[in-house]
Design an enzyme around this catalytic site. Structure first.
Site, PDB file in Angstrom:
ATOM      1  N   ASP A   1     -32.513  17.514  25.008  1.00 48.64           N
ATOM      2  CA  ASP A   1     -33.789  17.708  25.916  1.00 48.64           C
ATOM      3  C   ASP A   1     -33.411  16.699  27.041  1.00 48.64           C
ATOM      4  O   ASP A   1     -33.167  15.566  27.083  1.00 48.64           O
ATOM      5  CB  ASP A   1     -35.063  17.279  25.296  1.00 48.64           C
ATOM      6  CG  ASP A   1     -36.221  17.427  26.021  1.00 48.64           C
ATOM      7  OD1 ASP A   1     -36.551  18.430  26.516  1.00 48.64           O
ATOM      8  OD2 ASP A   1     -36.701  16.133  26.511  1.00 48.64           O
TER       9      ASP A   1
ATOM     10  N   GLU B   1     -29.788  20.840  27.787  1.00 47.21           N
ATOM     11  CA  GLU B   1     -30.752  21.142  28.645  1.00 47.21           C
ATOM     12  C   GLU B   1     -30.412  20.389  30.076  1.00 47.21           C
ATOM     13  O   GLU B   1     -30.640  19.115  30.382  1.00 47.21           O
ATOM     14  CB  GLU B   1     -32.179  20.732  28.294  1.00 47.21           C
ATOM     15  CG  GLU B   1     -33.314  21.450  29.197  1.00 47.21           C
ATOM     16  CD  GLU B   1     -34.510  20.955  28.979  1.00 47.21           C
ATOM     17  OE1 GLU B   1     -35.534  21.846  29.199  1.00 47.21           O
ATOM     18  OE2 GLU B   1     -34.721  19.827  28.564  1.00 47.21           O
TER      19      GLU B   1
END
Length: 706
Positions: A348, A384
């Site tokens: 993330d 990401e």
């Protein structure tokens, strides 16, 4: 309680046949207390007197798995200089393998006094916070035949990812036993596994399963942190996702889930959040890292050490410039691979981990450590590739061994199918693996994790049903969530009885799935998209732990499921859709038929596209020939890979378009494999004119190749 010196490593609680070794890093602490709790919550404090290289440690005989514990750390309270020690706060072990309990929000969880952020508050937090738990690492990974259940080890070019939420996936599944719904055991239930395999899925990417914090602000509004991007325990499976109540059994349940998925050929990828923790900003609670070594674990503002740098929008950023926080991340990753047997990670806001100072740096210490690590470097690593800091959008810029969520694939494919101008050229790049993003660094099509939807944003059904977000249920006045969604409601906002609109929406969903699953790169399906899942226009379900976000299996669009399964089977059967190398446009020997390039872009009249055609800003229709003989690769036995030839015809315009099929130099005839606007059957001769309905895709295969 008898205390032996013990050892400084490994960090955390390590049990053996005689007892447990405890070790905690803190380079500024003045005293560290190990706190043991009995079944009644009574606490026994033991001061650790051994310190080596800032690691406080001790061994306790006759302390075994199941023991609840925590730490109290004493030292200076000096927020202006980055020090926030408070011995009255019970702290989670950063290396805890299991975590018991939850949080009871209130003043005792905070090291400062409400309204006076620089004033220390000495209320004891032990009755209000989590407990760390000693666990037994033993587990039988065997398959009953004397051998360990093998990891699937699926190569990237054969991978199809299914992004799923542990609870949302099964909370309403009628075939999953009630006590397993929304739990790790439910993910591995035969009904769920069968569904995934039917779709052609090879890997399940689980949204955060590290122990995370439920936010007090959300609970005050009657909501919950559903997504889980608020980690507090990087080694412990989130306890609310286990059907077992005993923390040690919760760890075992997670391992059983992994084992069962592996037994069925499904990999497990974890969505991990190492960029920040659940302790939030300087006004957040003291649960672990803040009270152990605040200025070591967090990035503080230069010249203003009472505050935190925040590249994530969550209050703090983990300090990967320091060796011990970096080591914790690497130890955590290694643990989940070696002990929990997971197959990869999706990071993330990964750009935050690459910030050495302020810029995102491909040569950062984090990447260097991953590159050389013999365990982590061999599993799937998905970034990401952005964060909220300056220069944070880094799609295409991660190191060669990494793959990336390709946000440009999402945006381009959405724009193409909703009819935006000047998208043909970029659509072609995304369909063929985004070589413009990844080819320059020596990466291959598999570097692109292609997706149209994900947990953050509209579901697929909502993408074709809403022009605007409808997040009123989140209690933020519809101000939260992305306002630019590149969506199109097909003429009516939200649900409608208009048959023509519903038909168009169904066709658009099929167009998106076809583009996703037949593009080069690695496709990722967001859970429930193949079922027609809706969140009724809510594009930010982070706080909606309810039927709004859970999959409603009984309302499944079975026709869409069958269509998605056909696409999955087509991709699995034909390597031309999952090439390991980019197209180069050079001729390939096709025997008696002469030579054709590995790819040819065609106008509707069957003529090859010219530069002027690409520059036509209002082009909506295009064909592409994929040469099955043009695969520059060998199989696992060293034999050349040869496939059928395919012709894909895309029409994103409102009206039907007549496509002339190319002449016999390409193929004598073509059979329909996929038709998003019709029944999906039929055969056509070379040179025949075929009508492709507005907003539809026709996929044709040349039959009978030798």
């Amino acid at each position: 309680m008898e205390l032996w010196p013990g050892k400084p490593y490994p960090l955390g609680a390590q049990a053996d046949e005689g007892g447990t070794n405890f070790a905690l890093f803190s380079d500024s602490a003045e005293a560290v207390y190990l706190c043991l709790f009995d079944g009644g919550g009574n606490e026994e404090r033991i001061r650790l007197t051994e310190v080596d290289a800032y690691v406080w440690h001790g061994y306790l005989p006759n302390v075994f798995p199941g023991q609840h514990y925590g730490f109290r750390v004493d030292g200076p309270w000096d927020p202006g200089n980055g020090k926030r020690f408070n011995v009255n706060k019970l702290l989670l072990d950063p290396y805890a393998r299991a975590i018991a309990g939850g949080l009871a929000w209130g003043q005792p969880l905070y090291s400062y006094t409400f309204g006076e952020p620089l004033t220390r508050n000495d209320d004891d937090s032990a009755a209000h916070t989590y407990r760390s738990v000693v666990v037994d690492a033993g587990f039988d990974w065997g398959g009953g035949d004397g051998r360990e259940v093998a990891r699937p080890d699926t190569p990237y070019h054969r991978t199809v990812i299914y992004e799923a939420h542990v609870k949302g996936l099964t909370q309403q599944h009628p075939e999953v036993p009630e006590h397993q719904r929304g739990r790790y055991a439910g993910v591995a239930h035969p009904a769920v596994v069968s569904h995934l395999k039917n779709l052609g899925v090879t890997a399940v990417e689980l949204m955060p399963v590290h122990q995370f914090v439920q936010d007090d602000a959300l609970e005050e509004r009657g909501l919950r942190n559903y997504w889980g991007y608020n980690t507090i325990g990087f080694f412990a499976p989130h306890n609310e996702y286990a059907s077992a109540t005993d923390p040690c059994e919760q760890v075992r349940e997670f391992k059983e889930m992994v084992k069962e998925l592996h037994r069925n050929g499904l990999e497990v990828i974890l969505d991990v959040v190492y960029n920040h923790t659940g302790e939030g900003s300087d006004l957040g609670p003291t649960l672990s890292f803040r009270g152990i070594d605040n200025d070591g674990y967090y990035r503080l503002v230069d010249g203003d050490l009472a505050h935190y740098l925040d590249y994530t929008g969550t209050g703090n950023s983990f300090n990967v410039r320091q060796p011990h926080p970096l080591a914790l991340i690497m130890d955590s990753l290694r643990y989940w691979v070696t002990e929990m047997h997971v197959d990869g990670f999706r990071f993330d806001l990964a750009a935050t981990l690459a910030r050495e100072f302020y810029e995102v740096d491909k040569l950062s210490a984090f990447f260097e450590m991953v590159q050389q690590d013999p365990v982590i470097s061999r599993v799937k690593l998905i970034a990401e590739p952005w964060d909220l800091g300056p220069g944070g959008y880094q799609v295409g810029n991660f190191p060669p061994q990494w793959t990336e969520w390709n946000g440009k694939f999402r945006d381009t494919v959405r724009d193409f199918w909703r009819g935006e101008p000047a998208t043909l050229g970029e659509f072609a790049s995304r369909l063929t693996g985004s070589s413009d993003l990844y080819g320059h660094s020596g990466r291959r099509p598999a570097a692109s994790i292609n997706f149209v939807t994900a947990h953050d944003g509209f579901t697929l059904a909502d993408l074709v049903s809403y022009n605007d977000k409808h997040n009123e249920a989140n209690g933020e006045g519809n101000r939260d969530g992305e306002s630019i969604n590149r969506s199109w409601n097909c003429g009516v906002e939200g649900p409608t009885d208009d048959a023509a609109v519903n038909t168009l929406r169904a066709r658009q969903q099929r167009n998106f799935l076809t583009t996703l699953l037949l593009s080069q790169g690695v496709p990722m399906i967001s859970h429930g998209d193949e079922l027609g899942r809706t969140q009724h226009g809510n594009n930010n379900g982070y706080a909606q732990d309810s039927a709004l976000t859970w999959i409603n299996w009984e309302a499944a669009d079975t026709e869409l499921v069958d269509f998605a399964a056909r696409l999955g089977a087509l991709r699995a059967s034909h390597p031309v859709f999952r090439r390991r190398r980019f197209f180069d446009g050079r001729p390939t020997d096709r025997g008696d038929d002469g030579a054709l390039p590995d790819i040819v872009w065609l106008r509707p009249d069957a003529a090859a596209m010219t530069a002027g055609d690409w520059d036509s800003g209002f082009g909506r229709s295009i064909g592409v020939f994929l040469n099955g003989a043009g695969l520059p690769e060998c199989d696992e036995h060293g034999q050349p890979v040869v496939d059928d030839c395919f012709l894909m015809l895309f029409n994103a315009g409102d009206d039907a378009v007549d496509f002339t099929l190319p002449d016999r130099g390409y193929a004598d005839s073509w059979v329909v494999e996929i038709h998003t606007g019709g029944a999906g059957a039929g055969e056509f001769a070379a040179g025949q004119v075929v009508g492709v309905a507005g907003r539809s895709t026709l996929v044709l295969r040349a039959p009978g190749r030798d």
